[in-house]
Motif scaffolding. Structure first.
Motif, PDB file in Angstrom:
ATOM      1  N   VAL A 155       0.973  -1.216   0.130  1.00  0.00           N
ATOM      2  CA  VAL A 155      -0.127  -0.048   0.142  1.00  0.00           C
ATOM      3  C   VAL A 155       0.848   1.255  -0.010  1.00  0.00           C
ATOM      4  CG1 VAL A 155      -1.743   1.550   1.320  1.00  0.00           C
ATOM      5  CG2 VAL A 155      -1.767  -1.128   1.277  1.00  0.00           C
ATOM      6  N   SER A 156       0.730   2.180  -1.054  1.00  0.00           N
ATOM      7  CA  SER A 156       1.145   3.470  -1.075  1.00  0.00           C
ATOM      8  C   SER A 156       2.833   3.408  -0.670  1.00  0.00           C
ATOM      9  CB  SER A 156       0.568   4.302  -0.043  1.00  0.00           C
ATOM     10  OG  SER A 156      -0.405   4.358  -0.242  1.00  0.00           O
ATOM     11  N   ALA A 170       4.824  12.070   9.662  1.00  0.00           N
ATOM     12  CA  ALA A 170       3.694  10.975   9.335  1.00  0.00           C
ATOM     13  C   ALA A 170       2.558  11.733   9.090  1.00  0.00           C
ATOM     14  CB  ALA A 170       3.500  10.403  10.797  1.00  0.00           C
ATOM     15  N   THR A 171       1.653  11.003   8.039  1.00  0.00           N
ATOM     16  CA  THR A 171       0.110  11.403   7.580  1.00  0.00           C
ATOM     17  C   THR A 171      -0.933  10.453   7.881  1.00  0.00           C
ATOM     18  OG1 THR A 171       1.269  12.858   5.921  1.00  0.00           O
ATOM     19  CG2 THR A 171      -1.110  12.507   5.899  1.00  0.00           C
ATOM     20  N   VAL A 172      -1.801  10.707   8.434  1.00  0.00           N
ATOM     21  CA  VAL A 172      -2.835   9.764   8.458  1.00  0.00           C
ATOM     22  C   VAL A 172      -3.852  10.023   7.376  1.00  0.00           C
ATOM     23  CG1 VAL A 172      -4.701   8.826  10.087  1.00  0.00           C
ATOM     24  CG2 VAL A 172      -2.688   9.878  10.995  1.00  0.00           C
ATOM     25  N   VAL A 173      -4.405   8.894   7.005  1.00  0.00           N
ATOM     26  CA  VAL A 173      -5.146   8.981   5.623  1.00  0.00           C
ATOM     27  C   VAL A 173      -6.258   7.914   5.820  1.00  0.00           C
ATOM     28  CG1 VAL A 173      -3.696   9.869   3.946  1.00  0.00           C
ATOM     29  CG2 VAL A 173      -4.157   7.474   4.196  1.00  0.00           C
ATOM     30  N   MET A 180      -7.983   7.302   0.391  1.00  0.00           N
ATOM     31  CA  MET A 180      -6.854   8.164  -0.095  1.00  0.00           C
ATOM     32  C   MET A 180      -5.708   7.262  -0.094  1.00  0.00           C
ATOM     33  SD  MET A 180      -7.810  11.118   3.087  1.00  0.00           S
ATOM     34  CE  MET A 180      -6.574  11.898   2.513  1.00  0.00           C
ATOM     35  N   ALA A 181      -5.831   6.133   0.075  1.00  0.00           N
ATOM     36  CA  ALA A 181      -4.522   5.231   0.376  1.00  0.00           C
ATOM     37  C   ALA A 181      -4.340   4.473  -1.023  1.00  0.00           C
ATOM     38  CB  ALA A 181      -4.231   4.125   1.335  1.00  0.00           C
ATOM     39  N   LEU A 184       0.656   7.019   6.938  1.00  0.00           N
ATOM     40  CA  LEU A 184       1.819   7.037   5.864  1.00  0.00           C
ATOM     41  C   LEU A 184       3.174   7.454   6.576  1.00  0.00           C
ATOM     42  CD1 LEU A 184      -0.238   8.114   2.825  1.00  0.00           C
ATOM     43  CD2 LEU A 184       0.533   5.640   3.438  1.00  0.00           C
ATOM     44  N   LEU A 185       4.183   6.904   6.621  1.00  0.00           N
ATOM     45  CA  LEU A 185       5.423   7.455   7.279  1.00  0.00           C
ATOM     46  C   LEU A 185       6.342   7.777   5.938  1.00  0.00           C
ATOM     47  CD1 LEU A 185       6.231   4.618  10.059  1.00  0.00           C
ATOM     48  CD2 LEU A 185       5.140   7.098  10.200  1.00  0.00           C
TER      49      LEU A 185
END
Length: 441
Positions: A278-279, A338-341, A345-346, A368-369
């Motif tokens: 993933v991503s 770091a971002t939370v989705v 969105m991933a 997402l790191l």
């Protein structure tokens, strides 16, 4: 060199043949399900739930309605209260589980009818006929009906007060003792609940109020259609309440103005699932304790996705804006953000293996790191989401309700009521999330 190749291929073929012959499987939690098909590898649970424990479901709902005289104004003509409560009772009865109804104040009185009979009763029967009871006593009585598979709800105006006899002796007793005695009474009631394994939720609503309002000095103020707050308390076992709250909040007509949850989690969440499919950006591989084989090239950051399940957190703590505003990321030996989705969105277009698909589907969010630099052979990333409670209740509270028409949207001593509950559920852990992840070159 040819001899070495022959030895290598012979060993590889032999290992594969041995695995086929022995039927080797990996089942870390010994639940009878291979790790490749197990969505909860380290938790023993029934395989019919993909290796995870089956969450308990509510078998019975006990709905209590505050029937003290101070509630009479909510039963006036064309009040929102009656529509909200009757709709809630019927929808819970039809969409969740059977509901029984009890009137409560100084005494408890079973309602002789079903949830669908409540609307007609509101129109034809006089409610709010009892003397008031101290709120902590009502909540304690309500909580006693919350069994292992049962939840108990109380609809009330939420006003903290001493009994009338005490107010007659000292007109300022409520103001002078709200922060001490009244708050401590609430603290004691919910502390007992916490130690018994129970959690609680508080939903706030507003309704027109037409009737007599009783001030903290027991003065009488007539109101005609002013908007007044009222509250729904939900009490149930800690493992039971999150699922019930989710179903309650899924009712299309259920629209509280504000929400708080207490005791849904006693410890920080530590579990995550690394999602290499993933991503993903850059060169890295899944390794014990985190990420290995890291290669970071200037201008080409590494990105890894962590699947996290925040289902046990209060709804406001699962909100993207809250997560992005409060999550803290530090790294010894690297530079990371770091971002939370959400799932949508991933980039999940490369998801293939059943285990990764299960892990992704069971994650409520994706973290997402992005690592842009790594100056040491090994680095340690720490992610923390501090525990913060919503403070809406402070704006809904007043300590002087004698001029209630100027404070119609506020509830006497609500701040001390909620603070008593918060104190009862205070935990050693001050974080919702604590993740640690290793990076190795």
């Amino acid at each position: 060199m040819k001899i070495l190749y022959r030895i290598f291929f012979f060993s590889l073929a032999f290992s594969a043949s041995a695995a086929i012959l022995c039927g080797c499987r990996y089942d870390q939690d010994k639940d009878g399900l291979d790790d490749e098909q197990d969505a909860c590898v380290k938790v023993a649970g029934p395989s019919k739930n993909q290796g995870c424990p089956i969450p308990p479901e509510v078998q019975r709902i006990h709905l209590f309605l505050d029937n003290s005289a101070s509630m009479a104004g909510y039963y006036g003509p064309a009040t929102d209260y009656k529509a909200i409560v009757t709709d809630l009772a019927v929808k819970m009865d039809r969409e969740i589980k059977a509901v029984d109804i009890t009137l409560i104040a100084d005494e408890t009185q079973p309602f002789r009818g079903s949830a669908t009979d409540l609307s007609n009763a509101f129109a034809t029967t006089k409610f709010s006929t009892q003397r008031g009871s101290e709120l902590h006593k009502m909540l304690t009585a309500v909580a006693k009906r919350a069994g292992k598979r049962e939840v108990a709800l109380l609809v009330t105006d939420g006003i903290l007060s001493f009994p009338d006899s005490a107010i007659l002796r000292d007109r300022e007793i409520n103001v002078n003792n709200a922060k001490s005695t009244l708050k401590n009474d609430i603290y004691a009631a919910f502390s007992d609940l916490r130690h018994a394994g129970y959690a609680a939720s508080l939903y706030a609503f507003q309704s027109k109020f037409s009737g007599t309002y009783y001030t903290y000095q027991n003065g009488h103020v007539p109101l005609k259609g002013e908007m007044r707050p009222f509250y729904l308390w939900v009490i149930g076992q800690q493992r039971l309440l999150p699922g019930f709250d989710a179903r309650l909040e899924a009712i299309s007509s259920f629209h509280p103005a504000a929400v708080m949850h207490f005791g849904l989690t006693n410890a920080a969440l530590h579990d995550y699932q690394l999602l290499p499919q993933v991503s993903k950006l850059g060169h890295w591989a899944k390794a014990d304790g985190g990420i290995g084989d890291v290669e970071i090239i200037a201008g080409q950051p590494l990105q890894a996705a962590l699947g996290i399940d925040l289902g046990s957190l209060p709804p406001y703590a699962r909100n993207l804006s809250y997560l992005r505003s409060h999550i803290e990321t530090t790294c010894e030996g690297c530079t990371v953000t770091a971002t939370v989705v959400t799932h949508a969105m991933a980039d999940s277009s490369k998801l293939k293996t059943s285990k990764q698909l299960l892990a992704f589907s069971r994650s409520s969010h994706v973290l997402l790191l992005r690592v842009t630099a790594m100056g040491l052979p090994e680095a340690s990333i720490k992610l923390v989401l501090p525990m913060r409670y919503d403070n809406w209740f402070q704006a809904w509270s007043t300590m002087d309700d004698r001029d209630i028409k100027s404070h119609a949207a506020q509830t006497f001593a609500l701040e001390h009521l909620v603070q008593g509950v918060l104190d009862a559920y205070d935990t050693r852990s001050k974080n919702f999330i604590e993740f640690n992840l290793k990076l190795r070159k």
